[in-house]
Scaffold this active site. Structure first.
Site, short mmCIF file in Angstrom:
data_model
loop_
_atom_site.label_atom_id
_atom_site.label_comp_id
_atom_site.label_asym_id
_atom_site.label_seq_id
_atom_site.Cartn_x
_atom_site.Cartn_y
_atom_site.Cartn_z
N HIS A 84 -8.48 -6.96 19.43
CA HIS A 84 -9.01 -6.98 18.07
C HIS A 84 -9.80 -8.26 17.83
O HIS A 84 -9.72 -9.20 18.62
CB HIS A 84 -7.86 -6.89 17.04
CG HIS A 84 -7.29 -5.51 16.91
ND1 HIS A 84 -6.32 -5.04 17.76
CD2 HIS A 84 -7.57 -4.49 16.05
CE1 HIS A 84 -6.02 -3.79 17.43
NE2 HIS A 84 -6.77 -3.43 16.40
N LYS A 100 -7.60 -11.48 13.29
CA LYS A 100 -6.31 -10.76 13.15
C LYS A 100 -5.14 -11.71 13.36
O LYS A 100 -5.14 -12.48 14.32
CB LYS A 100 -6.26 -9.59 14.15
CG LYS A 100 -5.07 -8.66 13.94
CD LYS A 100 -5.25 -7.37 14.70
CE LYS A 100 -4.04 -6.46 14.59
NZ LYS A 100 -3.78 -6.02 13.21
N GLY A 120 -9.41 3.36 -6.53
CA GLY A 120 -9.79 2.14 -5.80
C GLY A 120 -11.15 2.30 -5.14
O GLY A 120 -11.40 1.78 -4.04
N GLY A 148 -0.27 -2.90 14.80
CA GLY A 148 0.61 -1.81 14.36
C GLY A 148 0.35 -0.55 15.17
O GLY A 148 1.28 0.20 15.49
N THR A 149 -0.92 -0.33 15.51
CA THR A 149 -1.26 0.88 16.28
C THR A 149 -0.68 0.79 17.69
O THR A 149 -0.17 1.78 18.23
CB THR A 149 -2.79 1.06 16.32
OG1 THR A 149 -3.25 1.20 14.98
CG2 THR A 149 -3.20 2.27 17.12
N ALA A 207 -0.54 8.46 6.22
CA ALA A 207 -0.67 7.97 7.60
C ALA A 207 -0.97 6.48 7.57
O ALA A 207 -1.68 6.00 6.70
CB ALA A 207 -1.78 8.71 8.34
P1 NAD Z 1 -9.53 -3.48 -0.65
O1 NAD Z 1 -8.78 -4.62 -1.28
O2 NAD Z 1 -10.95 -3.69 -0.25
O3 NAD Z 1 -9.49 -2.21 -1.64
C1 NAD Z 1 -8.41 -1.85 -2.45
C2 NAD Z 1 -8.98 -1.46 -3.81
O4 NAD Z 1 -7.95 -0.93 -4.65
C3 NAD Z 1 -9.58 -2.67 -4.55
O5 NAD Z 1 -10.91 -2.38 -4.95
C4 NAD Z 1 -8.64 -2.83 -5.75
O6 NAD Z 1 -9.31 -3.33 -6.90
C5 NAD Z 1 -8.21 -1.37 -5.95
N1 NAD Z 1 -7.07 -1.25 -6.85
C6 NAD Z 1 -6.03 -2.11 -7.01
N2 NAD Z 1 -5.22 -1.65 -7.99
C7 NAD Z 1 -5.75 -0.49 -8.44
C8 NAD Z 1 -5.37 0.45 -9.43
N3 NAD Z 1 -4.26 0.28 -10.17
N4 NAD Z 1 -6.15 1.52 -9.63
C9 NAD Z 1 -7.28 1.72 -8.90
N5 NAD Z 1 -7.69 0.84 -7.95
C10 NAD Z 1 -6.93 -0.24 -7.71
O7 NAD Z 1 -8.65 -3.03 0.58
P2 NAD Z 1 -9.01 -2.00 1.76
O8 NAD Z 1 -9.37 -2.75 2.99
O9 NAD Z 1 -9.94 -0.96 1.28
O10 NAD Z 1 -7.56 -1.38 2.05
C11 NAD Z 1 -6.84 -0.72 1.03
C12 NAD Z 1 -5.51 -0.24 1.57
O11 NAD Z 1 -5.74 0.75 2.59
C13 NAD Z 1 -4.65 -1.31 2.25
O12 NAD Z 1 -3.29 -1.04 1.96
C14 NAD Z 1 -4.93 -1.13 3.73
O13 NAD Z 1 -3.91 -1.60 4.55
C15 NAD Z 1 -5.03 0.36 3.78
N6 NAD Z 1 -5.77 0.90 4.94
C16 NAD Z 1 -5.20 1.97 5.56
C17 NAD Z 1 -5.86 2.60 6.62
C18 NAD Z 1 -5.24 3.83 7.21
O14 NAD Z 1 -5.85 4.42 8.13
N7 NAD Z 1 -4.09 4.26 6.72
C19 NAD Z 1 -7.09 2.12 7.06
C20 NAD Z 1 -7.66 1.02 6.40
C21 NAD Z 1 -6.97 0.42 5.33
#
Ligand code: NAD
Length: 266
Positions: free
Chosen positions: A154, A158, A7, A164-165, A121
């Site tokens: 935020h 939002k 991704g 969630g945090t 996480a």
């Molecule tokens: P985003 O939509 O900008 O990016 C997700 C990417 O994954 C997209 O480019 C999409 O095309 C790609 N993707 C989808 N299917 C795929 C596949 N089969 N193979 C490869 N790539 C694929 O979203 P984002 O804001 O970057 O967030 C992504 C995820 O991370 C969300 O679930 C979000 O909630 C999570 N997130 C978690 C944290 C954390 O600290 N845990 C922080 C920020 C975001």
């Protein structure tokens, strides 16, 4: 250490590519995108705003897992399922930031962690995880003569509240006092609510502007108040924490870990 980013054209994906490239001892193993993504075929680093690295964004996740020591996944729950299988097949460690997994998805992660090292996480920020750990400790040290209130702010876009945090901080505080948050949570006070109940953990949410995320835990005693605040100014805090987690997996036994393991709190 070779780090792959699935991704890699996403918002987090691009920041992860930047962080790997900027981190000493880390080498970018490549990046993938999902079928039909317009970024397919573009240079992985150039798409993240860096100098070209000579590797194209590919759909071939299998090849990326084979070429990586650890893969970082901030994608979609449906994509994570395939990534878990490839990580197991190749013995590749996984850092999982993707949120929204259902029960089956969570069970698949736990099963895969019997064979490979996984760090998962909901929030990879180093500072927020320190705040979780310290909140739990403080809640145990400062007894329920200290009223706990959690304030978060935020950006105006939002849609959910509390964040969630903030709920995670409430859970940490409740755990520190040996109670369940469900039994002591006080939310959405408005009008004649009656006096505050001893032991409650209160929540308040503010929304406005483009604030990335602020969380304050207040311990209000009779004659003193302890406050512990985290302020985020960029989503870069998540990619920094995720790459720290990726480096931490080196040499670790199979298992399911979180950021508190990575930071040495457990
Ligand atoms: P985003 O939509 O900008 O990016 C997700 C990417 O994954 C997209 O480019 C999409 O095309 C790609 N993707 C989808 N299917 C795929 C596949 N089969 N193979 C490869 N790539 C694929 O979203 P984002 O804001 O970057 O967030 C992504 C995820 O991370 C969300 O679930 C979000 O909630 C999570 N997130 C978690 C944290 C954390 O600290 N845990 C922080 C920020 C975001």
């Amino acid at each position: 250490m070779k780090i792959g980013i699935v991704g890699c054209a996403g918002r987090m994906g691009q920041m992860l590519v930047q962080e790997v490239t900027a981190t000493e001892g880390c080498e970018l193993a490549g990046g993938t995108e999902g079928p039909g993504n317009p970024a397919l075929g573009r240079d992985v680093a150039a798409h993240a705003g860096l100098d070209a690295c000579g590797m194209e964004i590919s759909e071939d996740a299998e090849a990326l897992f084979a070429a990586s020591d650890v893969v970082v996944d901030f994608t979609l729950p449906a994509a994570t399922a395939n990534h878990l299988a490839l990580a197991q097949k190749n013995g590749t460690s996984l850092v999982l930031g993707t949120t929204g997994h259902d029960e089956n998805g969570l069970a698949a992660i736990e099963t895969a962690a019997k064979d490979i090292t996984i760090v998962k996480a909901m929030n990879f920020s180093i500072g927020v995880n320190v705040q979780f750990a310290i909140t739990q400790q403080l809640a145990g040290i400062l007894d329920d003569d200290y009223d706990i209130e959690i304030i978060e702010m935020h950006h105006k876009h939002k849609v959910d509240s509390p964040s969630g945090t903030a709920i995670g901080l409430g859970e940490a505080a409740a755990a520190g006092r040996g109670v369940s948050l469900d039994d002591v949570s006080a939310r959405g006070r408005d009008g004649i609510t009656g006096a505050r109940k001893k032991g409650d953990i209160g929540f308040a949410s503010l929304r406005g502007g483009e604030v990335v995320g602020e969380h304050t835990v207040i311990f209000a005693g009779e004659n003193e108040r302890v406050e512990f605040t985290h302020r985020a100014s960029s989503r870069g805090i998540f990619s920094k924490g995720a790459i720290r987690a990726a480096r931490w997996t080196d040499g670790k036994d199979a298992g399911l870990y979180d950021m508190l393991d990575v930071l040495g709190f457990k």
